[in-house]
Design a protein around this motif. Structure first.
Motif, PDB file in Angstrom:
ATOM      1  N   ASN A  31       2.578   0.587 -21.562  1.00 24.66           N
ATOM      2  CA  ASN A  31       1.474   1.269 -22.253  1.00 24.66           C
ATOM      3  C   ASN A  31       0.527   1.980 -21.291  1.00 24.66           C
ATOM      4  O   ASN A  31      -0.615   2.270 -21.644  1.00 24.66           O
ATOM      5  N   ASN A  33       0.305   4.942 -20.443  1.00 21.92           N
ATOM      6  CA  ASN A  33      -0.172   6.244 -20.937  1.00 21.92           C
ATOM      7  C   ASN A  33      -0.526   6.212 -22.420  1.00 21.92           C
ATOM      8  O   ASN A  33      -0.659   7.259 -23.053  1.00 21.92           O
ATOM      9  N   THR A  34      -0.686   5.023 -22.975  1.00 21.60           N
ATOM     10  CA  THR A  34      -1.046   4.894 -24.387  1.00 21.60           C
ATOM     11  C   THR A  34      -2.557   5.045 -24.548  1.00 21.60           C
ATOM     12  O   THR A  34      -3.328   4.304 -23.927  1.00 21.60           O
ATOM     13  N   GLU A  35      -2.985   6.005 -25.399  1.00 17.42           N
ATOM     14  CA  GLU A  35      -4.416   6.244 -25.599  1.00 17.42           C
ATOM     15  C   GLU A  35      -5.069   5.018 -26.237  1.00 17.42           C
ATOM     16  O   GLU A  35      -4.589   4.470 -27.218  1.00 17.42           O
ATOM     17  N   TYR A  37      -5.342   2.034 -25.085  1.00 18.13           N
ATOM     18  CA  TYR A  37      -4.793   0.723 -24.713  1.00 18.13           C
ATOM     19  C   TYR A  37      -5.656   0.092 -23.619  1.00 18.13           C
ATOM     20  O   TYR A  37      -6.055   0.757 -22.647  1.00 18.13           O
ATOM     21  N   GLU A 201      -3.782  -5.736 -29.548  1.00 18.62           N
ATOM     22  CA  GLU A 201      -3.427  -4.371 -29.926  1.00 18.62           C
ATOM     23  C   GLU A 201      -4.256  -3.880 -31.113  1.00 18.62           C
ATOM     24  O   GLU A 201      -4.661  -2.715 -31.161  1.00 18.62           O
ATOM     25  N   ASP A 204      -7.659  -2.987 -29.878  1.00 23.47           N
ATOM     26  CA  ASP A 204      -7.621  -1.670 -29.230  1.00 23.47           C
ATOM     27  C   ASP A 204      -7.652  -0.548 -30.261  1.00 23.47           C
ATOM     28  O   ASP A 204      -8.354   0.459 -30.097  1.00 23.47           O
ATOM     29  N   LYS A 205      -6.871  -0.724 -31.316  1.00 23.18           N
ATOM     30  CA  LYS A 205      -6.815   0.281 -32.366  1.00 23.18           C
ATOM     31  C   LYS A 205      -8.181   0.452 -33.025  1.00 23.18           C
ATOM     32  O   LYS A 205      -8.631   1.574 -33.297  1.00 23.18           O
TER      33      LYS A 205
END
Length: 616
Positions: A31, A33-35, A37, A201, A204-205
């Motif tokens: 993750n 590069n996960t926005e 995260y 997670e 984070d969302k």
């Protein structure tokens, strides 16, 4: 004495801890590069030691893997979201200020200064050409170009106001949508975390949604643990998560949420003469509100609040910004007329409310008296400091209060579209008044009485125009109030026959004399009709306003963008995934796993020797 298999349990706990750490590292790398995260880490602590009946007393019992948690600093979240609200506000203002500047800017062909200069040159041609019909026609045509310029800018600004109005609804709808999503995520988080796990997670969302929300409106959040009502010392694992917006409105309370409902104003609910129809007011509704429900039962969302923040505040400033010049006064008397209609007498103090060239009151609309809103059919002005409003009796449910405050619209200190509309109207009214006064007191070349040069269309798609008598009637005391940038026109009499132009100042002058046009030219050149400037300096004054506003909003946008980058870097340095750091962790946890495995292998050999090769 400890069990012979005690070491195997210790090694197994190390193996499990290393395995959890490796899996968490793998998740971080996946993750990277996960926005939104947040980097995760395994929280470990030494297991409780066992008491053994030996000289050393206690023996270590290995390691416990407590939790896998996010690495995140709420301090940077607050700083980021506060900055996002300021950035969203500045970006909206800057974008629309640039558009207004483009509408007003003189490109050397169709701009105000160019057209006004051409009009003055055409006037001199009439004077030097001894007043030929061709020169008069050309002059009238150039004046038409000036009026059409204002018509065009007026239309452009109204279209921009319509775009902003639509964007306000999109913004309100998105805020409501985010509130619903966050309430749903809160429920999912609590279901998971009541089992003892951490819903990283999902958190984070949720934080990503709140970040998005903070750019649209100012945001405050609070999360508190929920305790067992029957056992206050026990924490259930669930939390109460709340979001407040615009300073005091609770948008989300755990599983419940609110909506922002946009309600278009009716045609007779206008608060400004130049506003488009259907501007949105905002209502505050519960989450179960649906289309078709009665909006009159909903509470008002205070669009005049200075705490709204974000893009919504910027949009409202551009749509409603009137430089704090709005109608407000004091209700002196409420009377019921002989025809049964209720009339409210209002006294005013503000100087701009005593100048009809600056008037922005709608012909019919909504007026706030005391604590209630009423619709009025018409209004009149006594030329001094008193207005009278005739209340629409079809909507009258109670007699308005007397001896209380009265207002139409609200004070928005920003210089938005209503401000620039009012500036155009002020110039048009002052210029038309000064021009017409000269023209109606002059005479044509064949000694006919002069007619007014400038006026306004009485209705859209109609050829009817306001007469000079209607615009100057002492009984109405409204002056050129009816002439706006939207209906500004040259008198059709002159358009049809330019020879009706009053060129002579005195009926005894010769046919080729132009004393009246000399007066007109002197008025153009010397009379201060608008903000202490001459007629041709209108654009200089207004462009100075928009240039300053655009410069300020651009500076603020650049500043807050720079701060956004700085704060984002600070947040990422703490909660972001560093691939080099994770690579180092990978080696570290791999070695830990290998050593725990080797420990188990060693113990296996010991147990083999003990059980199979030692005689009992």
């Amino acid at each position: 004495m400890t069990s012979q298999f005690f070491g195997l349990n210790i090694a197994a706990s190390g193996l499990r801890a290393a395995n959890a750490a490796l899996n968490t590292t793998a998740n971080n790398i996946a993750n990277a590069n996960t926005e939104g995260y947040s980097r995760q880490k395994v929280t470990q602590e030494a297991s409780d030691a066992l008491r053994v009946f030996a000289t050393y007393g206690c023996a270590g019992a290995g390691v416990d893997t407590i939790a896998i948690e996010r690495v995140r600093d709420s301090f940077y979240d607050v700083k980021y979201r506060n900055n996002e609200a300021l950035l969203g506000n500045a970006q909206q203002k800057n974008y629309y200020n640039r558009l207004i500047e483009e509408y007003l800017d003189d490109d050397g062909t169709t701009g105000f200064s160019t057209l006004f200069t051409k009009m003055e040159a055409a006037l001199e041609s009439v004077m030097t050409a001894a007043g030929t019909t061709e020169s008069k026609t050309s002059y009238v045509s150039t004046m038409q170009s000036v009026t059409e310029y204002f018509n065009s800018v007026y239309t452009s600004l109204q279209n921009e106001q319509a775009d902003i109005n639509a964007e306000i609804k999109l913004c309100a709808d998105r805020i409501s949508s985010i509130a619903q999503e966050v309430a749903s995520i809160n429920q999912q988080i609590n279901i998971i975390e009541m089992t003892g796990a951490v819903a990283n997670e999902l958190r984070d969302k949720r934080d990503l949604l709140v970040d998005e929300l903070s750019k649209m409106i100012s945001v405050e959040t609070k999360e508190t643990a929920i305790v067992d009502e029957n056992n206050p010392g026990r924490v259930t694992g669930a939390t109460r998560y709340q979001i407040w917006v615009a300073g005091s409105y609770e948008l989300v309370d755990t599983y419940e949420y609110r909506k922002m409902i946009c309600v278009a104003r009716d045609d007779d609910e206008s608060t400004n003469q130049n506003d488009i129809d259907g501007l949105y007011d905002i209502k505050w509704a519960y989450g179960n509100f649906k289309d078709g429900d009665d909006v009159n039962e909903l509470a008002d969302f205070a669009i005049d609040s200075k705490l709204i923040g974000g893009e919504l505040q910027g949009l409202l400033a551009m749509r409603d910004g009137n430089n704090s010049q709005y109608f407000h006064g004091h209700s002196d008397k409420v009377t019921t007329r002989s025809d049964g209609k209720v009339e409210v007498t209002v006294s005013v103090d503000a100087s701009y409310l005593k100048d009809m060239s600056k008037c922005t009151i709608a012909e019919d609309g909504t007026i706030h008296i005391g604590s209630k809103d009423y619709k009025y059919d018409s209004w009149s002005y006594d030329g001094d400091s008193t207005y009278k409003f005739v209340i629409d009796d079809s909507t009258l449910t109670s007699i308005p209060e007397s001896n209380c405050s009265v207002s139409i619209g609200y004070a928005n200190s920003y210089q938005g579209i209503p401000y620039y509309m009012a500036q155009m109207n002020e110039w048009i009214r002052q210029f038309s008044d000064a021009t017409n006064e000269i023209m109606v007191n002059g005479y044509t070349s064949d000694s006919l009485e002069g007619v007014n040069f400038l006026t306004g269309a009485m209705a859209e798609n109609s050829a009817a125009q306001y007469s000079y008598e209607m615009l100057t009637s002492l009984s109405a005391n409204k002056g050129y109030y009816y002439v706006t940038a939207g209906n500004f026109e040259v008198n059709s009499v002159l358009v049809d026959n330019a020879d009706r132009l009053a060129t002579k100042a005195d009926v005894t002058e010769g046919e080729s004399e132009f004393g009246n046009l000399t007066k007109l030219k002197n008025m153009f050149d010397t009379e201060k009709i608008f903000r202490g400037a001459t007629s041709g300096e209108f654009l200089t004054k207004v462009l100075a306003d928009i240039a300053l506003n655009k410069s300020n909003s651009q500076t603020l946008e650049d500043t807050y963008t720079s701060l956004e980058n700085t704060i984002s870097s600070q947040r990422l340095s703490d909660s972001g995934v560093d691939e080099d750091e994770e690579a180092a962790n990978l080696v570290k946890y791999q070695n830990a796993y290998s050593l725990s495995s080797k420990m188990i292998q060693t113990l296996t050999e010991i147990y083999d020797r003990l059980i199979l090769q030692t005689g009992v």
